[in-house]
Design an enzyme around this catalytic site. Structure first.
Site, PDB file in Angstrom:
ATOM      1  N   TYR A  91      64.137-100.528  27.231  1.00  8.47           N
ATOM      2  CA  TYR A  91      62.974 -99.817  26.686  1.00  8.47           C
ATOM      3  C   TYR A  91      62.551-100.336  25.317  1.00  8.47           C
ATOM      4  O   TYR A  91      61.582 -99.842  24.747  1.00  8.47           O
ATOM      5  CB  TYR A  91      63.235 -98.309  26.607  1.00  8.47           C
ATOM      6  CG  TYR A  91      64.580 -97.897  26.075  1.00  8.47           C
ATOM      7  CD1 TYR A  91      64.861 -97.922  24.715  1.00  8.47           C
ATOM      8  CD2 TYR A  91      65.576 -97.481  26.945  1.00  8.47           C
ATOM      9  CE1 TYR A  91      66.101 -97.547  24.238  1.00  8.47           C
ATOM     10  CE2 TYR A  91      66.823 -97.101  26.479  1.00  8.47           C
ATOM     11  CZ  TYR A  91      67.075 -97.132  25.123  1.00  8.47           C
ATOM     12  OH  TYR A  91      68.317 -96.762  24.650  1.00  8.47           O
ATOM     13  N   LYS A  92      63.249-101.343  24.796  1.00  8.16           N
ATOM     14  CA  LYS A  92      62.859-101.933  23.518  1.00  8.16           C
ATOM     15  C   LYS A  92      61.903-103.099  23.773  1.00  8.16           C
ATOM     16  O   LYS A  92      60.742-102.896  24.088  1.00  8.16           O
ATOM     17  CB  LYS A  92      64.103-102.361  22.746  1.00  8.16           C
ATOM     18  CG  LYS A  92      65.092-101.215  22.452  1.00  8.16           C
ATOM     19  CD  LYS A  92      66.274-101.701  21.666  1.00  8.16           C
ATOM     20  CE  LYS A  92      67.381-100.666  21.548  1.00  8.16           C
ATOM     21  NZ  LYS A  92      66.988 -99.470  20.800  1.00  8.16           N
ATOM     22  N   ARG A 103      63.398 -99.116   8.696  1.00  7.47           N
ATOM     23  CA  ARG A 103      63.557-100.236   9.621  1.00  7.47           C
ATOM     24  C   ARG A 103      62.201-100.627  10.193  1.00  7.47           C
ATOM     25  O   ARG A 103      61.483 -99.787  10.738  1.00  7.47           O
ATOM     26  CB  ARG A 103      64.540 -99.871  10.730  1.00  7.47           C
ATOM     27  CG  ARG A 103      65.098-101.054  11.479  1.00  7.47           C
ATOM     28  CD  ARG A 103      66.220-100.655  12.403  1.00  7.47           C
ATOM     29  NE  ARG A 103      65.777 -99.744  13.445  1.00  7.47           N
ATOM     30  CZ  ARG A 103      66.479 -99.471  14.542  1.00  7.47           C
ATOM     31  NH1 ARG A 103      67.667-100.022  14.717  1.00  7.47           N
ATOM     32  NH2 ARG A 103      66.018 -98.628  15.447  1.00  7.47           N
ATOM     33  N   PHE A 131      76.593-100.027  16.867  1.00  9.63           N
ATOM     34  CA  PHE A 131      75.819 -98.840  17.213  1.00  9.63           C
ATOM     35  C   PHE A 131      76.772 -97.683  17.555  1.00  9.63           C
ATOM     36  O   PHE A 131      77.831 -97.901  18.143  1.00  9.63           O
ATOM     37  CB  PHE A 131      74.902 -99.141  18.401  1.00  9.63           C
ATOM     38  CG  PHE A 131      73.887 -98.070  18.646  1.00  9.63           C
ATOM     39  CD1 PHE A 131      72.788 -97.934  17.811  1.00  9.63           C
ATOM     40  CD2 PHE A 131      74.038 -97.190  19.698  1.00  9.63           C
ATOM     41  CE1 PHE A 131      71.860 -96.927  18.023  1.00  9.63           C
ATOM     42  CE2 PHE A 131      73.103 -96.183  19.921  1.00  9.63           C
ATOM     43  CZ  PHE A 131      72.012 -96.053  19.089  1.00  9.63           C
ATOM     44  N   ASP A 139      76.643-106.494  23.438  1.00 12.03           N
ATOM     45  CA  ASP A 139      75.550-105.532  23.474  1.00 12.03           C
ATOM     46  C   ASP A 139      74.281-106.291  23.095  1.00 12.03           C
ATOM     47  O   ASP A 139      74.145-106.754  21.966  1.00 12.03           O
ATOM     48  CB  ASP A 139      75.840-104.393  22.478  1.00 12.03           C
ATOM     49  CG  ASP A 139      74.773-103.309  22.490  1.00 12.03           C
ATOM     50  OD1 ASP A 139      73.607-103.625  22.785  1.00 12.03           O
ATOM     51  OD2 ASP A 139      75.102-102.148  22.156  1.00 12.03           O
TER      52      ASP A 139
END
Length: 415
Positions: free
Chosen positions: A234-235, A383, A132, A209
């Site tokens: 928050y995912k 995605r 990322f 991560d």
């Protein structure tokens, strides 16, 4: 006429042991198709009530007394719960802190300093070129700041870091390895246990991560001998926009690390207000400023659902959702020239899949206008993020039919 795909979707939903959780999320009753649960999860209905209750009863009613009554310990209590139900960590090793970026900076730099201080030859931070952006940018900055250098791993964009690739990259100059458990672009699921062993065999510390894996795929931080792990909430944990990240530091490593942002909340006596900084014992030393209490409230309701459902069942549904999405894509999108940019083997795939076609940037914009919400990732990738607790198989089918219509429309426009 009902198609075979409709029949399959209905059968899968009827047999889904987790289907009852879908009704627990705001918006699940609407026709909106949500394919972005791996970027921002739907809010649990219980969290709406929790936030309102907090504003009136705790914040409004108790005011500053709330710090003494519960808020000061909330980062540790919720951190321990994340450790227990989502990442396989024993108590006293996980805490809610800052943003993912800030926690990554603090812990990667602390790990580098500890390694380099013990062995000045260790000057390299290993990271892959498709990690990322935040991870890559931070590593580059820390290396320059601390007089180190980055060792880059080249990877296939449709997969991720393999054991062979990591073995070639690490050695006596490696201080720290930073890897993502699930690749943000392709959804590739790394063999975290094996890659951790490889890093340790080279004498390096490893930072994981977990942003795209916590709450979606099994993680066994203690069993796999993780050193450090960081993930957002928050995912798949549904903490809400910008909710604070968590950090795990193995108990045996905690006293070795000196975090670089020395704030009052990380001191041994928070309210001593002394003339100099003395770090706290344990996980408190990795905090810096005042905990973001409001931002960590909502995730408690999803953690309760994860605890109730169990990560094995969540993973089983995640595999079923992504496998169904690939089957539907092959049937409906393959004839339109769409290819899969994710691993087809479910053992190598996390909770999302990426579909590739030259029109996907425009397709994403078109879909958003019609309440079908995926996201776009270069190059040419749509995605599809499928959150197991809130996503149905019928929703997957409806959404991918909309993708097919959008591609046909974009191709017609460009013809």
């Amino acid at each position: 006429m009902t198609s075979d795909l409709d029949t399959t979707a209905t059968a899968l939903d009827d047999a889904d042991p987790l289907r009852r959780y879908r009704d627990e999320f705001v918006g699940s009753e609407t026709s909106l198709v949500y394919f972005d649960g791996n970027s921002l999860g739907r809010p649990p209905r219980a969290s709406v009530e929790r936030l309102a209750r907090f504003a009136t009863e705790e914040w409004g009613g108790r005011l500053i007394r709330g710090w003494d009554e519960s808020w000061m310990q909330l980062p540790f209590a919720i951190g321990d719960e994340i450790g227990r139900v989502a990442i396989g960590a024993g108590p006293g090793q996980t805490v809610i802190g800052d943003s993912t970026t800030v926690l990554l900076y603090k812990l990667v730099r602390a790990a580098f300093d500890a390694q380099h201080g013990a062995d000045p030859a260790r000057v390299e931070i290993v990271v892959d070129r498709d990690n990322f952006p935040t991870d890559r940018y931070l590593v580059d900055g820390i290396a320059r700041e601390r007089g180190g250098r980055v060792r880059w791993i080249d990877v296939d964009l449709s997969s991720g870091v393999t054991a062979d690739a990591l073995r070639e990259a690490v050695g006596p100059e490696t201080a720290v390895v930073l890897l993502s458990h699930v690749a943000y672009r392709s959804g590739y699921l790394a063999d975290a246990a094996e890659l951790t062993r490889i890093a340790h065999d080279a004498g390096a510390l490893i930072v994981w991560d977990l942003c795209h894996s916590a709450g979606s795929v099994p993680v066994h931080a203690d069993e796999w001998s993780f050193d450090i792990a960081i993930g957002c909430t928050y995912k798949y944990l549904n903490g809400g926009p910008g909710s604070p990240a968590f950090v795990y530091v193995a108990a045996a490593l905690q006293d070795r690390l000196v975090q670089p942002i020395q704030g009052w909340m990380g001191t041994a006596d928070v309210f001593a207000m002394g003339p100099s900084y003395r770090p706290a014992e344990g996980m408190r030393r990795f905090l810096s400023g005042t905990p973001p209490i409001v931002g960590m409230l909502a995730m408690q309701d999803t953690l309760a659902m994860i605890r109730d459902a169990g990560i094995p069942a969540i993973r089983e549904k995640s595999v079923a959702l992504t496998s169904f999405a690939l089957d539907v894509s092959e049937a409906l999108l393959g004839p339109l020239g769409v290819t899969v940019a994710s691993p087809r083997d479910p053992a190598l795939r996390g909770g999302h899949v990426t579909l590739s076609h030259p029109t996907m940037r425009a397709v994403t914009a078109r879909l958003w206008e019609h309440d079908v919400i995926p996201d776009y990732r270069d190059p040419d990738g749509l995605r599809i993020g499928l959150s197991p607790l809130s996503t149905s198989f019928a929703e997957v089918l409806d959404g991918l039919r909309a993708v097919a219509r959008a591609i046909e429309a974009e191709v017609a426009v460009s013809s």
